[in-house]
Design a protein around this motif. Structure first.
Motif, PDB file in Angstrom:
ATOM      1  N   LEU A  63      -1.065 -75.602  17.282  1.00 24.97           N
ATOM      2  CA  LEU A  63      -2.062 -74.590  17.536  1.00 24.97           C
ATOM      3  C   LEU A  63      -2.393 -73.992  16.264  1.00 24.97           C
ATOM      4  O   LEU A  63      -3.623 -73.834  15.712  1.00 24.97           O
ATOM      5  CB  LEU A  63      -2.024 -73.834  18.612  1.00 24.97           C
ATOM      6  CG  LEU A  63      -3.239 -73.086  18.834  1.00 24.97           C
ATOM      7  CD1 LEU A  63      -4.770 -73.568  19.410  1.00 24.97           C
ATOM      8  CD2 LEU A  63      -3.145 -71.829  20.031  1.00 24.97           C
ATOM      9  N   SER A  64      -1.281 -73.538  15.448  1.00 26.68           N
ATOM     10  CA  SER A  64      -1.321 -72.672  14.467  1.00 26.68           C
ATOM     11  C   SER A  64      -1.953 -73.478  13.273  1.00 26.68           C
ATOM     12  O   SER A  64      -2.370 -72.867  12.271  1.00 26.68           O
ATOM     13  CB  SER A  64       0.132 -72.066  14.145  1.00 26.68           C
ATOM     14  OG  SER A  64       0.886 -73.305  13.750  1.00 26.68           O
ATOM     15  N   ASP A  65      -2.071 -74.987  13.345  1.00 31.86           N
ATOM     16  CA  ASP A  65      -2.646 -75.610  12.277  1.00 31.86           C
ATOM     17  C   ASP A  65      -4.177 -75.688  12.193  1.00 31.86           C
ATOM     18  O   ASP A  65      -4.798 -76.496  11.494  1.00 31.86           O
ATOM     19  CB  ASP A  65      -1.882 -76.832  11.996  1.00 31.86           C
ATOM     20  CG  ASP A  65      -0.527 -76.858  11.739  1.00 31.86           C
ATOM     21  OD1 ASP A  65      -0.445 -75.625  10.715  1.00 31.86           O
ATOM     22  OD2 ASP A  65       0.484 -77.450  11.916  1.00 31.86           O
ATOM     23  N   ILE A  66      -4.698 -75.369  13.710  1.00 33.20           N
ATOM     24  CA  ILE A  66      -5.979 -75.775  13.953  1.00 33.20           C
ATOM     25  C   ILE A  66      -6.967 -74.365  13.724  1.00 33.20           C
ATOM     26  O   ILE A  66      -6.552 -73.572  14.179  1.00 33.20           O
ATOM     27  CB  ILE A  66      -5.944 -76.228  15.323  1.00 33.20           C
ATOM     28  CG1 ILE A  66      -5.248 -77.337  15.589  1.00 33.20           C
ATOM     29  CG2 ILE A  66      -7.660 -76.488  15.946  1.00 33.20           C
ATOM     30  CD1 ILE A  66      -5.034 -77.833  17.054  1.00 33.20           C
ATOM     31  N   LYS A  67      -7.902 -74.772  13.120  1.00 35.55           N
ATOM     32  CA  LYS A  67      -8.929 -73.856  12.804  1.00 35.55           C
ATOM     33  C   LYS A  67     -10.132 -73.828  13.996  1.00 35.55           C
ATOM     34  O   LYS A  67     -10.408 -72.776  14.672  1.00 35.55           O
ATOM     35  CB  LYS A  67      -9.815 -73.918  11.453  1.00 35.55           C
ATOM     36  CG  LYS A  67     -10.859 -73.043  11.208  1.00 35.55           C
ATOM     37  CD  LYS A  67     -11.667 -73.321   9.897  1.00 35.55           C
ATOM     38  CE  LYS A  67     -10.497 -73.145   8.682  1.00 35.55           C
ATOM     39  NZ  LYS A  67     -11.410 -73.565   7.572  1.00 35.55           N
ATOM     40  N   SER A  68     -10.419 -75.130  14.424  1.00 40.62           N
ATOM     41  CA  SER A  68     -11.432 -75.319  15.714  1.00 40.62           C
ATOM     42  C   SER A  68     -11.236 -76.457  16.183  1.00 40.62           C
ATOM     43  O   SER A  68     -10.824 -77.631  15.589  1.00 40.62           O
ATOM     44  CB  SER A  68     -12.854 -74.971  14.991  1.00 40.62           C
ATOM     45  OG  SER A  68     -13.200 -76.028  14.123  1.00 40.62           O
ATOM     46  N   ILE A  69     -11.609 -76.521  17.344  1.00 48.08           N
ATOM     47  CA  ILE A  69     -11.757 -78.045  18.223  1.00 48.08           C
ATOM     48  C   ILE A  69     -13.042 -77.856  18.727  1.00 48.08           C
ATOM     49  O   ILE A  69     -13.251 -77.053  19.592  1.00 48.08           O
ATOM     50  CB  ILE A  69     -10.736 -77.991  19.176  1.00 48.08           C
ATOM     51  CG1 ILE A  69      -9.246 -78.082  18.715  1.00 48.08           C
ATOM     52  CG2 ILE A  69     -10.822 -79.392  20.318  1.00 48.08           C
ATOM     53  CD1 ILE A  69      -8.272 -78.259  19.689  1.00 48.08           C
ATOM     54  N   THR A  70     -13.802 -79.258  18.748  1.00 45.25           N
ATOM     55  CA  THR A  70     -15.079 -79.034  19.397  1.00 45.25           C
ATOM     56  C   THR A  70     -15.030 -80.305  20.182  1.00 45.25           C
ATOM     57  O   THR A  70     -14.676 -81.473  19.746  1.00 45.25           O
ATOM     58  CB  THR A  70     -16.205 -79.100  18.584  1.00 45.25           C
ATOM     59  OG1 THR A  70     -16.252 -80.210  17.545  1.00 45.25           O
ATOM     60  CG2 THR A  70     -16.451 -77.589  17.620  1.00 45.25           C
ATOM     61  N   VAL A  71     -15.778 -80.400  21.362  1.00 42.11           N
ATOM     62  CA  VAL A  71     -15.968 -81.556  22.015  1.00 42.11           C
ATOM     63  C   VAL A  71     -17.297 -82.149  22.533  1.00 42.11           C
ATOM     64  O   VAL A  71     -18.128 -81.221  22.782  1.00 42.11           O
ATOM     65  CB  VAL A  71     -15.022 -81.714  23.394  1.00 42.11           C
ATOM     66  CG1 VAL A  71     -13.492 -81.337  23.185  1.00 42.11           C
ATOM     67  CG2 VAL A  71     -15.356 -80.351  24.327  1.00 42.11           C
ATOM     68  N   ASP A  72     -17.650 -83.183  22.284  1.00 40.32           N
ATOM     69  CA  ASP A  72     -18.900 -83.606  22.702  1.00 40.32           C
ATOM     70  C   ASP A  72     -18.970 -84.700  23.701  1.00 40.32           C
ATOM     71  O   ASP A  72     -17.909 -85.539  23.758  1.00 40.32           O
ATOM     72  CB  ASP A  72     -19.414 -84.379  21.224  1.00 40.32           C
ATOM     73  CG  ASP A  72     -19.642 -83.091  20.208  1.00 40.32           C
ATOM     74  OD1 ASP A  72     -20.492 -82.096  20.702  1.00 40.32           O
ATOM     75  OD2 ASP A  72     -19.691 -83.423  19.163  1.00 40.32           O
TER      76      ASP A  72
END
Length: 72
Positions: A63-72
């Protein structure tokens, strides 16, 4: 139905994951569990996400490496 998961990392790389069938979520408080695609973003105290297509590992990220997650 979720068809595409887009992950933006802290080093500005973007990953477009399609055909993901399950997500294993490592948490600080509840251990490790598999979640449906519609539920994995609702999990609290996340430490790491691991994405699979069937039984094939696609990618895993802390999680510390992730700026954002989007799902479509």
């Amino acid at each position: 139905m979720i068809k595409l998961i887009t992950i933006q990392t802290n080093n500005d790389k973007e990953y477009n994951l399609d055909n993901i069938t399950q997500v294993i979520v490592y948490t600080r408080t509840n251990g490790t569990h598999s979640y449906e695609l519609s539920e994995f973003l609702d999990v609290k105290d996340v430490k790491r996400y691991v994405f699979f297509h069937g039984t094939d590992l696609v990618m895993g990220l802390n999680l510390s490496d992730i700026k954002s997650i989007t799902v479509d």
